[in-house]
Design a protein around this motif. Structure first.
Motif, short mmCIF file in Angstrom:
data_model
loop_
_atom_site.label_atom_id
_atom_site.label_comp_id
_atom_site.label_asym_id
_atom_site.label_seq_id
_atom_site.Cartn_x
_atom_site.Cartn_y
_atom_site.Cartn_z
N ASP A 1 1.02 -0.62 0.05
CA ASP A 1 -0.18 -0.05 0.37
C ASP A 1 0.95 1.68 -0.25
O ASP A 1 0.42 2.27 -0.34
N PHE A 2 2.27 1.14 0.06
CA PHE A 2 2.91 1.79 0.55
C PHE A 2 3.85 2.44 -0.71
O PHE A 2 3.71 1.83 -1.93
N ALA A 3 4.60 3.36 -0.77
CA ALA A 3 5.30 4.40 -2.68
C ALA A 3 5.75 3.37 -2.67
O ALA A 3 6.58 3.00 -1.67
N VAL A 4 6.31 3.29 -4.05
CA VAL A 4 7.39 2.92 -4.58
C VAL A 4 8.59 3.43 -3.86
O VAL A 4 8.75 4.68 -4.12
N ALA A 5 9.71 2.72 -3.58
CA ALA A 5 10.59 3.22 -3.21
C ALA A 5 10.52 3.10 -2.00
O ALA A 5 12.34 3.64 -0.95
N CYS A 6 9.94 2.64 -0.54
CA CYS A 6 9.58 3.53 0.44
C CYS A 6 10.97 2.16 1.14
O CYS A 6 11.29 2.97 2.37
N ARG A 7 11.02 1.46 0.16
CA ARG A 7 11.76 -0.02 1.17
C ARG A 7 12.72 0.16 0.26
O ARG A 7 12.43 0.46 -1.25
N ARG A 8 13.56 -0.89 0.18
CA ARG A 8 14.62 -0.70 -1.06
C ARG A 8 14.40 -1.75 -1.85
O ARG A 8 13.04 -2.63 -1.85
N LEU A 9 14.27 -0.85 -3.76
CA LEU A 9 13.65 -1.73 -4.61
C LEU A 9 14.75 -2.45 -5.48
O LEU A 9 15.48 -1.87 -5.35
N THR A 10 13.93 -3.56 -5.49
CA THR A 10 15.15 -4.42 -6.65
C THR A 10 14.31 -5.03 -6.95
O THR A 10 12.96 -5.30 -7.12
N PRO A 11 14.68 -5.27 -8.47
CA PRO A 11 14.68 -5.76 -9.91
C PRO A 11 14.17 -7.14 -9.59
O PRO A 11 12.52 -7.80 -10.26
N GLY A 12 14.42 -8.39 -9.32
CA GLY A 12 13.98 -9.37 -8.81
C GLY A 12 13.89 -10.49 -9.56
O GLY A 12 13.01 -11.15 -9.70
N PRO A 13 14.73 -10.15 -10.52
CA PRO A 13 14.37 -11.65 -11.63
C PRO A 13 13.94 -13.00 -11.34
O PRO A 13 14.93 -13.27 -10.64
N GLY A 14 13.27 -13.05 -12.31
CA GLY A 14 12.03 -14.68 -11.84
C GLY A 14 11.53 -14.83 -10.17
O GLY A 14 11.31 -15.92 -10.27
N TYR A 15 11.44 -13.97 -9.13
CA TYR A 15 10.76 -14.58 -7.92
C TYR A 15 9.82 -14.07 -8.33
O TYR A 15 9.58 -14.97 -7.94
N LEU A 16 8.66 -13.50 -9.12
CA LEU A 16 7.89 -14.08 -8.83
C LEU A 16 7.09 -15.18 -9.28
O LEU A 16 6.09 -15.95 -9.39
N GLU A 17 7.38 -15.24 -10.70
CA GLU A 17 7.40 -16.35 -11.11
C GLU A 17 7.82 -17.87 -10.54
O GLU A 17 6.94 -18.62 -10.86
N ALA A 18 8.68 -17.40 -9.52
CA ALA A 18 9.51 -18.94 -9.13
C ALA A 18 7.88 -18.62 -8.29
O ALA A 18 7.67 -20.68 -7.47
N LEU A 19 7.65 -18.34 -7.31
CA LEU A 19 6.44 -18.75 -6.71
C LEU A 19 5.52 -19.18 -7.26
O LEU A 19 4.36 -19.39 -6.33
N CYS A 20 5.41 -18.85 -8.19
CA CYS A 20 3.94 -19.71 -8.84
C CYS A 20 4.81 -21.02 -9.82
O CYS A 20 3.34 -21.33 -9.72
N GLU A 21 5.63 -21.82 -9.05
CA GLU A 21 6.13 -22.51 -9.78
C GLU A 21 4.90 -24.01 -8.27
O GLU A 21 4.69 -23.46 -7.35
N ASP A 22 4.33 -24.77 -9.10
CA ASP A 22 4.17 -25.88 -8.08
C ASP A 22 5.03 -26.63 -6.60
O ASP A 22 4.02 -26.47 -5.57
N ASN A 23 6.45 -26.27 -6.60
CA ASN A 23 6.81 -26.89 -5.57
C ASN A 23 7.61 -25.50 -5.01
O ASN A 23 8.57 -25.18 -4.06
N VAL A 24 7.23 -24.66 -4.87
CA VAL A 24 7.10 -23.49 -3.99
C VAL A 24 5.78 -23.24 -3.61
O VAL A 24 4.68 -22.66 -4.00
#
Length: 599
Positions: free
Chosen positions: A350-373
């Motif tokens: 709910d807070f603004a972008v960059a309020c905490r450290r912003l990171t690109p995180g390549p592959g993180y969200l995709e990994a969360l969607c995997e069946d074994n995660v």
């Protein structure tokens, strides 16, 4: 103005101050003006800051003894200490290097950590710094000695690796420079039962697998269930690195975070558009070949860095760029979480972008969607002998637990540091640290630092700031040497004025919104101590020209009161010794030829 003191300043008939009475005891110094006194420069840390300092002090000063103490067994600082799965740069690799070097063969847009460490090792070799670096030498205590104007340092080093035996010795410094950073001191999270876990336990900052790479270490983890605690920059890299190498990953997440997406029209977006299916663009052989052209590479790097330095408006509350980023990042995150859309409710802030450290995180969200995660937002109650139990009573059997829970960001250095009158820096920095332009502190003369409190950036290149902080410190040391000063110390009023500036700057930024961040010493609200009050470019300009009037000075030579004693005997060393260049001001590197106006 009047006074009974013979040394008082009086006004003449024109209202101007009269000269101080001449001293019959004053004698000219028996040295040439550029016959500089020998100074011992001690640098603490051999990461980016310490390496920069080693290069610049040697380049810009003469007649110095330089030593760099590094507590680790290798150089690189955080890039030596950190070895966790997926470790990588989270800004473009080509902007994560010194301004005075050009590495053209980065493997990927966000280079892996090992590659960055190798880059630093190469820089050390190129500039022949290793003879000045003492590895496995840890600063244990630092004390400023007022009579001599020197720092007294106690250093620990190993004497027997087999039995882990150490000895301590004393060293002194005329000038002390520290580059230890604010993200170097880690500790285990306060979770009940963590020490009783019978599987393997790691902290992301201490992923100790001996001499192996993390890839080799996890080769036999194919049947393992791994718990990853956290959703900071480390966890966001660990989860995608491990999910296809283990049987199961369970990510325990307490907070929310934004994951960056490239802004349209930037150099970043242009690169990623070449292969839209990947977030971390891997440079092809054709790319690297093109980078060998100095003209093309210079333009590429310049445009990329200009892109990074254009993002500052996004850190200001209510700015158009902030709103555009918020919409773009939300859309990107929802798209990547389409397979498990419920995660978005627990992850998108709910807070603004960059309020905490912003990171690109390549592959993180995709990994969360995997069946074994699994993505678990229920708070952890305790760690058992075999896994993790959450407050809802559910228990997950695990073989490995990785605590990606960050660092101690309270700015309490692990070594005692005592300034004038025995004042403790640790005490001086409670409840929050105060500095002058992030680089020095009143009461602690002859000490400058990089990556201290309020030295980080919310956008832009941190390395550009590190370089300017080092150059500023070099100028201070040169002033001490040139003008024969025993001490240089920032005025308390200057520290207080900068502190007041900080207090008035951050409320207009997104960093003051309610979100838990290391920018605020791990708190949701309160003092911002991790970031510079302005843009990266602003910091570079501020540090460009030191305000020497913000400092107080003590003369080095006993009994000397005349501020111009450093002028010496009225000649240069070349003249005194009848040697050297006596027309150096005509050399190409000295000439400053103004352009002739066309009209």
């Amino acid at each position: 103005m009047s006074s009974n003191r013979s040394e008082s300043i009086r006004e003449n008939s024109h209202g101007a101050p009269a000269s101080r009475p001449k001293s019959a005891e004053f004698k000219l110094g028996d040295f040439a003006i550029d016959e500089y006194r020998r100074m011992r420069i001690v640098v603490i840390g051999a990461g980016f800051s310490g390496i920069t300092a080693g290069i610049r002090f040697r380049q810009k000063m003469q007649n110095i003894d330089l030593i760099i103490y590094e507590k680790n067994v290798g150089i690189g600082g955080t890039w030596h200490s950190n070895k966790y799965p997926g470790l990588a740069c989270d800004i473009p690799s080509h902007s994560y290097q010194f301004t005075f070097t050009n590495k053209t063969d980065w493997s990927a847009f966000y280079a892996p950590g090992g590659e960055i460490r190798q880059y630093l090792e190469g820089v050390v070799d190129t500039y022949k710094l290793m003879p000045y670096i003492k590895l496995e030498h840890q600063l244990m205590h630092a004390r400023y000695d007022e009579p001599s104007g020197k720092w007294h340092l106690r250093i620990r080093r190993p004497v027997n690796d087999v039995n882990a035996q150490f000895e301590e010795f004393e060293d002194t410094a005329d000038f002390l420079f520290t580059g230890v950073g604010g993200l170097a001191r880690w500790s285990w999270p306060a979770i009940e039962g963590l020490k009783d876990f019978q599987g393997r336990t790691f902290h992301s900052a201490d992923f100790d697998v001996g001499e192996q790479t993390w890839q080799d270490a996890v080769k036999n983890w194919g049947d393992k269930k791994v718990g990853v605690i956290g959703v900071g920059s480390s966890a966001i890299q660990i989860v995608p690195a491990l999910h296809d190498k283990v049987a199961k990953v369970v990510n325990y997440v307490r907070g929310k975070t934004w994951l960056a997406a490239p802004f349209a029209g930037t150099k970043i977006a242009e690169l990623i558009s070449r292969d839209p299916n990947v977030e971390n663009y891997v440079f092809t052989e054709t790319d690297r070949e093109a980078f060998k052209d100095p003209v093309y590479y210079k333009q590429f790097r310049h445009e990329l860095e200009a892109d990074l330095n254009s993002a500052h408006p996004s850190t200001l509350r209510g700015s158009e760029m902030q709103e555009v980023a918020r919409v773009a990042f939300r859309e990107s995150m929802l798209k990547k979480l389409a397979k498990k859309p419920w995660i978005a409710d627990h992850l998108i802030p709910d807070f603004a972008v960059a309020c905490r450290r912003l990171t690109p995180g390549p592959g993180y969200l995709e990994a969360l969607c995997e069946d074994n995660v699994d993505f678990v937002t229920t708070h952890i109650k305790r760690v058992t002998r075999t896994g993790i139990e959450t407050v809802d009573g559910k228990h997950e059997e695990l073989d490995v637990i990785i605590c990606a829970t960050g660092y101690d960001t309270t700015w309490q250095f692990e070594f005692p540091m005592l300034g004038r009158g025995g004042a403790s820096l640790q005490g001086r920095w409670r409840p929050h640290p105060e500095t002058y332009l992030t680089i020095c502190v009143d009461g602690f003369p002859n000490w400058f630092m990089s990556l201290g409190p309020n030295a980080g950036v919310g956008s832009g290149s941190l390395l550009a700031i590190i370089e300017r902080q080092v150059l500023y410190a070099v100028e201070a040391a040169k002033k001490m040497q040139r003008e024969r000063l025993k001490s240089i110390e920032v005025k308390g009023e200057a520290v207080r004025d900068f502190d007041e500036y900080l207090e008035h700057y951050f409320p207009k930024t997104v960093f003051s919104e309610k979100c838990r961040s290391w920018y605020k010493m791990g708190q949701e609200e309160g003092r911002v101590t991790g970031l510079y009050p302005g843009s990266c470019l602003h910091a570079i300009r501020v540090l460009e020209h030191p305000r020497w009037e913000d400092y107080t000075y003590e003369l080095l030579d006993p009994g000397v009161q005349n501020r111009f004693y450093w002028l010496g005997e009225g000649q240069t060393y070349a003249e005194k010794t009848n040697s050297g260049d006596r027309a150096w001001y005509l050399n190409d590197e000295e000439l400053d030829i103004p352009p002739v106006p066309e009209a």
